[in-house]
Design a protein around this motif. Sequence first.
Motif, mmCIF file in Angstrom:
data_model
loop_
_atom_site.group_PDB
_atom_site.id
_atom_site.type_symbol
_atom_site.label_atom_id
_atom_site.label_comp_id
_atom_site.label_asym_id
_atom_site.label_seq_id
_atom_site.Cartn_x
_atom_site.Cartn_y
_atom_site.Cartn_z
ATOM 1 N N TYR A 1 -12.305 1.910 16.824
ATOM 2 C CA TYR A 1 -11.271 0.914 17.084
ATOM 3 C C TYR A 1 -10.288 1.305 18.196
ATOM 4 O O TYR A 1 -10.073 0.570 19.155
ATOM 5 C CB TYR A 1 -10.473 0.539 15.816
ATOM 6 N N TYR B 1 -9.791 -0.688 21.692
ATOM 7 C CA TYR B 1 -8.531 -1.364 22.017
ATOM 8 C C TYR B 1 -8.118 -1.018 23.453
ATOM 9 O O TYR B 1 -7.789 -1.889 24.265
ATOM 10 C CB TYR B 1 -7.424 -0.942 21.040
ATOM 11 N N ASN C 1 -11.190 -7.369 20.467
ATOM 12 C CA ASN C 1 -11.878 -8.661 20.444
ATOM 13 C C ASN C 1 -11.785 -9.307 21.840
ATOM 14 O O ASN C 1 -10.695 -9.649 22.297
ATOM 15 C CB ASN C 1 -11.192 -9.540 19.382
ATOM 16 N N ASP D 1 -5.429 -7.970 18.437
ATOM 17 C CA ASP D 1 -6.658 -7.181 18.334
ATOM 18 C C ASP D 1 -7.399 -7.199 19.678
ATOM 19 O O ASP D 1 -8.275 -8.033 19.910
ATOM 20 C CB ASP D 1 -7.518 -7.801 17.232
ATOM 21 N N SER E 1 -9.772 -4.718 11.936
ATOM 22 C CA SER E 1 -10.091 -5.796 12.861
ATOM 23 C C SER E 1 -11.036 -6.789 12.199
ATOM 24 O O SER E 1 -12.045 -6.389 11.606
ATOM 25 C CB SER E 1 -10.753 -5.178 14.105
ATOM 26 N N ILE F 1 -4.074 -7.199 14.323
ATOM 27 C CA ILE F 1 -4.592 -5.928 13.809
ATOM 28 C C ILE F 1 -4.091 -5.774 12.380
ATOM 29 O O ILE F 1 -2.883 -5.753 12.138
ATOM 30 C CB ILE F 1 -4.071 -4.742 14.658
#
Length: 724
Positions: free
Chosen positions: A497, A501, A450, A447, A486, A430
């Motif tokens: 975001y 997460y 992802n 992150d 990210s 991150i």
Amino acid sequence: MNIIMQLNNQLQLNTKNTSYVMHIENGILTHTYYGKRLPDADHGYMAKRYSYNCNFQSKISPNLPSLDNALLEYPPFGEGGIITPAIEVLNCDGTNFADFRVTDIIITDGKPVLCGLPATYAEDEDKVKTLEVKTKDAVSNVEVSLFYTVFYEYDVITRWAVITNNGKDSVTLLKALSGNIAFENKNYDVISNFGAWARERQIERAPLLHTGATTFSNCGSSSHRANPFMILAQHTATEDSGEAIGVALAYSGNHQMSATLNEYNVVNFSAGISPDNFRWTLGIGDAFTTPELVISFSANGLNTLSQNFHSIIKNRVCRGVYRDKKRPVLLNLWEACYFDFNDEKIKSAADSAADLGIELLVIDDGWFGNRNNDHTSLGDWYVNENKIKCGLKNLCDYVNSKGLMLGIWFEPEMISPESELFKKHPEWVIKVNGREPTKFRWQLQLDLANPEVCDFVYDSIANILKTTNIQYIKWDYNRTMAHVGSAYLKAEQMGEYYHRYVLGLYGVLERLNNDFPNVLIEGCASGGGRFDIGMLYYTPQIWTSDDTDAVERTAIQYGTSLIYPMSAQSAHVSVCPNHQTGRTVSMDTRHTVALTGSFGYELDPCKIDDSDREYIKEFIKFYNDNFDVFQNGKYYRLSNPAIDDYAIYQYILGNTVIVGAIRLNSHAVNLQNTIRLKGLDENYLYTDTKTGEKYYGSQLINYGLKLAASESAGDYKSFLWMFK
Ligand code: GLA
């Protein structure tokens, strides 16, 4: 029995002791009542609201000058008043006004799942029904479905919203709370927690004023400093009397809980994902589900309110085999070794722990990569064979051969810049493009928005679980999320975001729960920095605090007990002088305090002298014989350790009553000589299992138990009673 009743334009939700009533006026859903159980009847007169200063006519009724004075169930932004909005939708033309009107009402049995989110659940035998109120903005065609699940026996109602874009253009959610309850102020106090590392969940109580009250976290997790719940209690309410409404969010990320009071005496009590830096784009046909809000009301003070939350969380949030199975008495080696250990030391610890009666041995930080201090190796989740020369599998077999389970520590969401993983995948961190990422405790964060990173996290843990007989994981999280960016998400998704997460994290935990159903996962975040209903859905117990000092723990566990069951709070006996405070207290006191949680030890078993060993053996036997009381009994707070001279608690299950008291302050002239017990049967004759003395329930309730007057002076003495 009507759990959900629709009568003309009225909706009434009933639990055993409470009712929640709404009305629909001109298509607008308004709140009418939440409190003690009402008869199933027409409550229309309650829904009428008046004002004498009528300078424009609102959509609800000509009597009501503005929607500020209306009790809106899910207020949108833009009505021109000071109502705190629960939802704010940015339309493609740049305006952010919406007007949601009811289009349909659907009542179903049971409870639907919330896609990708932790939530309460119903079992077949439960008296549970769900109401969906569909609303729509006729111009944008954005639909909001408000869901209410009623847990009749638990005196709990849960709420969440699903927002669907059925329009012809994308829209962006700027705010989407889980729920709002609007009612007239009844001289409420706001009760919430504040905290810090090693000082979690201290209680604050203050009157609700027109300046309002808000607690929030914007650090990516639910945080040490502001737990995601809030209680409104009448100013006169005590543990045993007065009205209190509590809301707690099933969510582990950024949150906001707030109570506002407007000029018409209207309270808007709301909770959900923090709107700070929240922007969620809904393309055509897309839907967004908010986290669930768990709500309860008590007419009998705060202790009943807490018991309602304890019971729903313990039985209908926590899942898996360990929801009901006895939690193992564990011994964690962190304070015994920190980073300094090897396989021989662990084998000796296993031998010694087995002799004490410990059931689960936990190797904490430092078993992997090159991890000899906290500067390196997070992300390199393979065993450090310089330390564990025999390998993890062999070590596990050894520990198992002693009759113990083995557990290990992970900090799966993190990455050390000094690690093999970082060399391979610097783009998984991150960070804001073009800037150096900030380190906390020398570490960076992965992150989890992802999916490829989530797969890596899952695989790292699954590989260990598949190749060894590890039966417990301590899932730690030791930094705040900061300087967020990210490499995976597009620029226009950055407002999503924090929530993405959390969804990534929940996805990994869900897969692990499904694939390794017998592994107990304990949550942790520098102690209790992520102690919330969301995490408890995946991890039925959480390390309450890095502060293992028994005296400090009395206030931390007390504050945590406002919402969370004792079985969710890990509590360990550690050595003295205590590693955090330097304080020395007796074995008795350390054990009496650790009983108000999932019980265990945090010390080196090889360094305990013979008399303490005997004490521990006896105590573990006592705990095991009575674990059901500690895990499933009703919990009563009999004093407030933040202000009283004693910390006193009581458990009751069936005919067994256990009372613990810790003297926090000694006085030459003692003003407290008795403790009045609660929840006993007045007519039963209870026997003190140590002395054989007998007391009627009515004596213990109405006069109380004598705090032994003959006890010598001295702070931090403790007393433990069991009555049958
Ligand atoms: C955090 C946890 C502790 C311990 C350490 C290990 O501080 O809260 O219990 O696991 O990390 O580094």
